[in-house]
Design an enzyme around this catalytic site. Structure first.
Site, PDB file in Angstrom:
ATOM      1  N   ARG A 197       0.765  -1.087  -0.074  1.00  0.00           N
ATOM      2  CA  ARG A 197      -0.301  -0.038   0.223  1.00  0.00           C
ATOM      3  C   ARG A 197       0.672   1.704  -0.225  1.00  0.00           C
ATOM      4  O   ARG A 197       0.297   2.399  -0.620  1.00  0.00           O
ATOM      5  CB  ARG A 197      -0.977  -0.101   0.917  1.00  0.00           C
ATOM      6  CG  ARG A 197      -1.705   1.294   1.455  1.00  0.00           C
ATOM      7  CD  ARG A 197      -2.722   1.557   1.931  1.00  0.00           C
ATOM      8  NE  ARG A 197      -2.712   0.599   3.389  1.00  0.00           N
ATOM      9  CZ  ARG A 197      -2.024   0.913   4.547  1.00  0.00           C
ATOM     10  NH1 ARG A 197      -1.752   1.547   4.889  1.00  0.00           N
ATOM     11  NH2 ARG A 197      -1.831  -0.132   5.398  1.00  0.00           N
ATOM     12  N   ASP A 254      -8.208  18.346 -14.014  1.00  0.00           N
ATOM     13  CA  ASP A 254      -9.043  17.300 -14.580  1.00  0.00           C
ATOM     14  C   ASP A 254      -8.584  16.673 -16.083  1.00  0.00           C
ATOM     15  O   ASP A 254      -8.986  18.222 -16.455  1.00  0.00           O
ATOM     16  CB  ASP A 254      -9.978  16.781 -14.159  1.00  0.00           C
ATOM     17  CG  ASP A 254     -10.653  15.201 -14.460  1.00  0.00           C
ATOM     18  OD1 ASP A 254     -10.153  15.083 -15.181  1.00  0.00           O
ATOM     19  OD2 ASP A 254     -11.441  14.975 -14.102  1.00  0.00           O
ATOM     20  N   LYS A 301      -9.560   5.598 -18.546  1.00  0.00           N
ATOM     21  CA  LYS A 301      -9.823   6.650 -20.727  1.00  0.00           C
ATOM     22  C   LYS A 301      -8.413   6.301 -21.344  1.00  0.00           C
ATOM     23  O   LYS A 301      -8.491   5.082 -21.552  1.00  0.00           O
ATOM     24  CB  LYS A 301     -10.773   7.870 -20.098  1.00  0.00           C
ATOM     25  CG  LYS A 301     -11.019   8.123 -19.518  1.00  0.00           C
ATOM     26  CD  LYS A 301     -12.379   7.136 -19.274  1.00  0.00           C
ATOM     27  CE  LYS A 301     -14.215   6.902 -17.907  1.00  0.00           C
ATOM     28  NZ  LYS A 301     -13.990   8.462 -17.041  1.00  0.00           N
ATOM     29  N   TYR A 306     -17.599  16.044 -14.899  1.00  0.00           N
ATOM     30  CA  TYR A 306     -17.515  14.822 -15.391  1.00  0.00           C
ATOM     31  C   TYR A 306     -18.974  14.604 -14.146  1.00  0.00           C
ATOM     32  O   TYR A 306     -18.639  15.387 -12.645  1.00  0.00           O
ATOM     33  CB  TYR A 306     -16.595  13.883 -15.009  1.00  0.00           C
ATOM     34  CG  TYR A 306     -16.870  12.579 -14.285  1.00  0.00           C
ATOM     35  CD1 TYR A 306     -17.310  12.300 -15.233  1.00  0.00           C
ATOM     36  CD2 TYR A 306     -16.301  11.646 -12.725  1.00  0.00           C
ATOM     37  CE1 TYR A 306     -17.663  10.532 -15.637  1.00  0.00           C
ATOM     38  CE2 TYR A 306     -16.307  10.736 -13.327  1.00  0.00           C
ATOM     39  CZ  TYR A 306     -17.657  10.014 -14.455  1.00  0.00           C
ATOM     40  OH  TYR A 306     -17.557   8.724 -14.270  1.00  0.00           O
TER      41      TYR A 306
HETATM   42  C1  LIG Z   1     -14.107   9.122 -16.468  1.00  0.00           C
HETATM   43  C2  LIG Z   1     -13.668  10.240 -15.578  1.00  0.00           C
HETATM   44  C3  LIG Z   1     -13.331  10.895 -14.225  1.00  0.00           C
HETATM   45  C4  LIG Z   1     -14.168   9.192 -13.058  1.00  0.00           C
HETATM   46  O1  LIG Z   1     -13.070   8.472 -13.558  1.00  0.00           O
HETATM   47  P1  LIG Z   1     -12.872   6.882 -12.828  1.00  0.00           P
HETATM   48  O2  LIG Z   1     -11.186   5.905 -13.632  1.00  0.00           O
HETATM   49  O3  LIG Z   1     -14.425   5.999 -13.737  1.00  0.00           O
HETATM   50  O4  LIG Z   1     -13.458   6.299 -11.789  1.00  0.00           O
HETATM   51  C5  LIG Z   1     -12.831  11.613 -13.942  1.00  0.00           C
HETATM   52  N1  LIG Z   1     -13.326  12.520 -14.833  1.00  0.00           N
HETATM   53  C6  LIG Z   1     -13.916  12.707 -16.011  1.00  0.00           C
HETATM   54  C7  LIG Z   1     -13.471  13.626 -17.213  1.00  0.00           C
HETATM   55  C8  LIG Z   1     -13.723  11.331 -16.266  1.00  0.00           C
HETATM   56  O5  LIG Z   1     -14.312  11.198 -17.484  1.00  0.00           O
END
Ligand SMILES: *Cc1c(COP(=O)(O)O)cnc(C)c1O
Length: 317
Positions: A52, A177, A202, A104
């Site tokens: 961890r 983000d 993604k 998001y």
């Molecule tokens: C999918 C997404 C998230 C969240 O990510 P997870 O891996 O599903 O927890 C956060 N920000 C954006 C812009 C996203 O497309």
């Protein structure tokens, strides 16, 4: 600066954070699943004691991302929202966040349904495409500005350089983000943002076969890095070694995948503009996108996501 950090993005995507394994010479970072590491005497070990707190496969992923984002320290998370949650843990009760108005949905849920209640913070959602709205939202308790660009799903773009100037002038932490752009298309830290984060689920993962997140701290701020390391280890939402291994594999093709995404999305957006069943095409690469000029300035290509409105609107049967 390490030698590898002077190389081009494509080379760093393949090699950064990765050295041939000293025990076997294996050129690819092995998948270390061990939870625990041998200590020659209590507290004396080879850099790892418990997975961890630190794991060699995750460390390679974190170092590779730190290099790609041109930052100082990276942390691998179990999901994108776990990375966002860890950033919010930097705040105290009573602190105020200025957040973008088209985030998001999972981020908005995390703020509104969880963090506002459990941490006692307040959040104001602002249309940051008009920077005047930032001054109006500022309070003496504002400690963080949270942006996403391009946004999911409406592909709004904010000027990251202007956001970081605002954050510096008001002594607040700026977070971006970068999921919808990817590290190849956009470098928020080089534009002055303090922390960049991704849903690695993604583009970074790229094969729809894992859930993970990552954040990279840009500032050479030992205190901030130590606080984040403590949050990461104390809360425990770490990227598993298997997912770290998969993302390291995926990152090697990130540049060529993003080049193709950029080209394909641009061609499809142009094509959809001429389709009379589609009333609106939203893509930062199109000249009619309201923030096209900012996108041109801060992005390397315009990414792979297009939003459309269907002529006639939605019809519920
Ligand atoms: C999918 C997404 C998230 C969240 O990510 P997870 O891996 O599903 O927890 C956060 N920000 C954006 C812009 C996203 O497309």
């Amino acid at each position: 600066m390490k030698d590898i950090d002077k190389k081009g993005f494509e080379t760093r995507a393949i090699h950064a954070g990765q050295e041939p394994d000293p025990s076997t010479g294996a050129v690819m970072t092995p998948l270390y699943t061990s939870s625990t590491y041998k200590q020659s005497s209590p507290g004396v070990h080879q850099g790892f004691d418990y997975s961890r707190s630190g794991n060699p496969t995750r460390k390679a992923f974190e170092e590779c991302m730190t290099s790609l984002e041109e930052g100082r320290a990276g942390f691998g998370f179990s999901s994108g929202v776990a990375a966002i949650s860890a950033c919010v843990e930097l705040l105290q009760p009573g602190d105020h966040v200025i957040a973008m108005d088209d985030l998001y949905g999972g981020t908005v849920r995390l703020f509104n349904e969880i963090k506002i209640k459990s941490q006692g913070i307040t959040v104001t959602y602002v249309d940051m495409t008009d920077l005047k709205n930032l001054d109006a939202a500022l309070t003496p308790n504002t400690k963080m500005i949270f942006v996403e660009t391009p946004t999911n799903p409406l592909l709004k773009i904010v000027d990251l350089e202007k956001i970081s100037e605002f954050a510096v002038a008001n002594n607040i932490l700026s977070i971006c983000d970068n999921t919808f752009a990817s590290s190849y298309v956009q470098k928020p830290l080089s534009l002055g943002i303090d922390i960049v984060l991704h849903s690695a689920t993604k583009y970074l993962g790229g094969h729809s076969d894992l859930i993970a997140g990552v954040l990279v701290i840009g500032k050479n701020d030992e205190e901030l890095i130590a606080r984040m390391a403590n949050i990461h280890n104390s809360l425990g939402p770490i990227t598993s070694s298997f997912d770290s291994y998969l993302i390291l594999r995926s990152l090697k093709t990130l540049p060529i995948r993003m080049e193709r995404h950029n080209q394909s999305a641009f061609a499809i957006a142009k094509e959809l503009e001429n389709n009379n069943k589609i009333s609106k095409v939203i893509y930062p690469g199109l000249e009619n996108h309201p923030q096209h000029e900012i996108a041109k300035k801060q992005m390397n290509g315009f990414g792979g996501i297009i939003s459309i409105e269907v002529a006639g609107g939605s019809r519920i049967l």
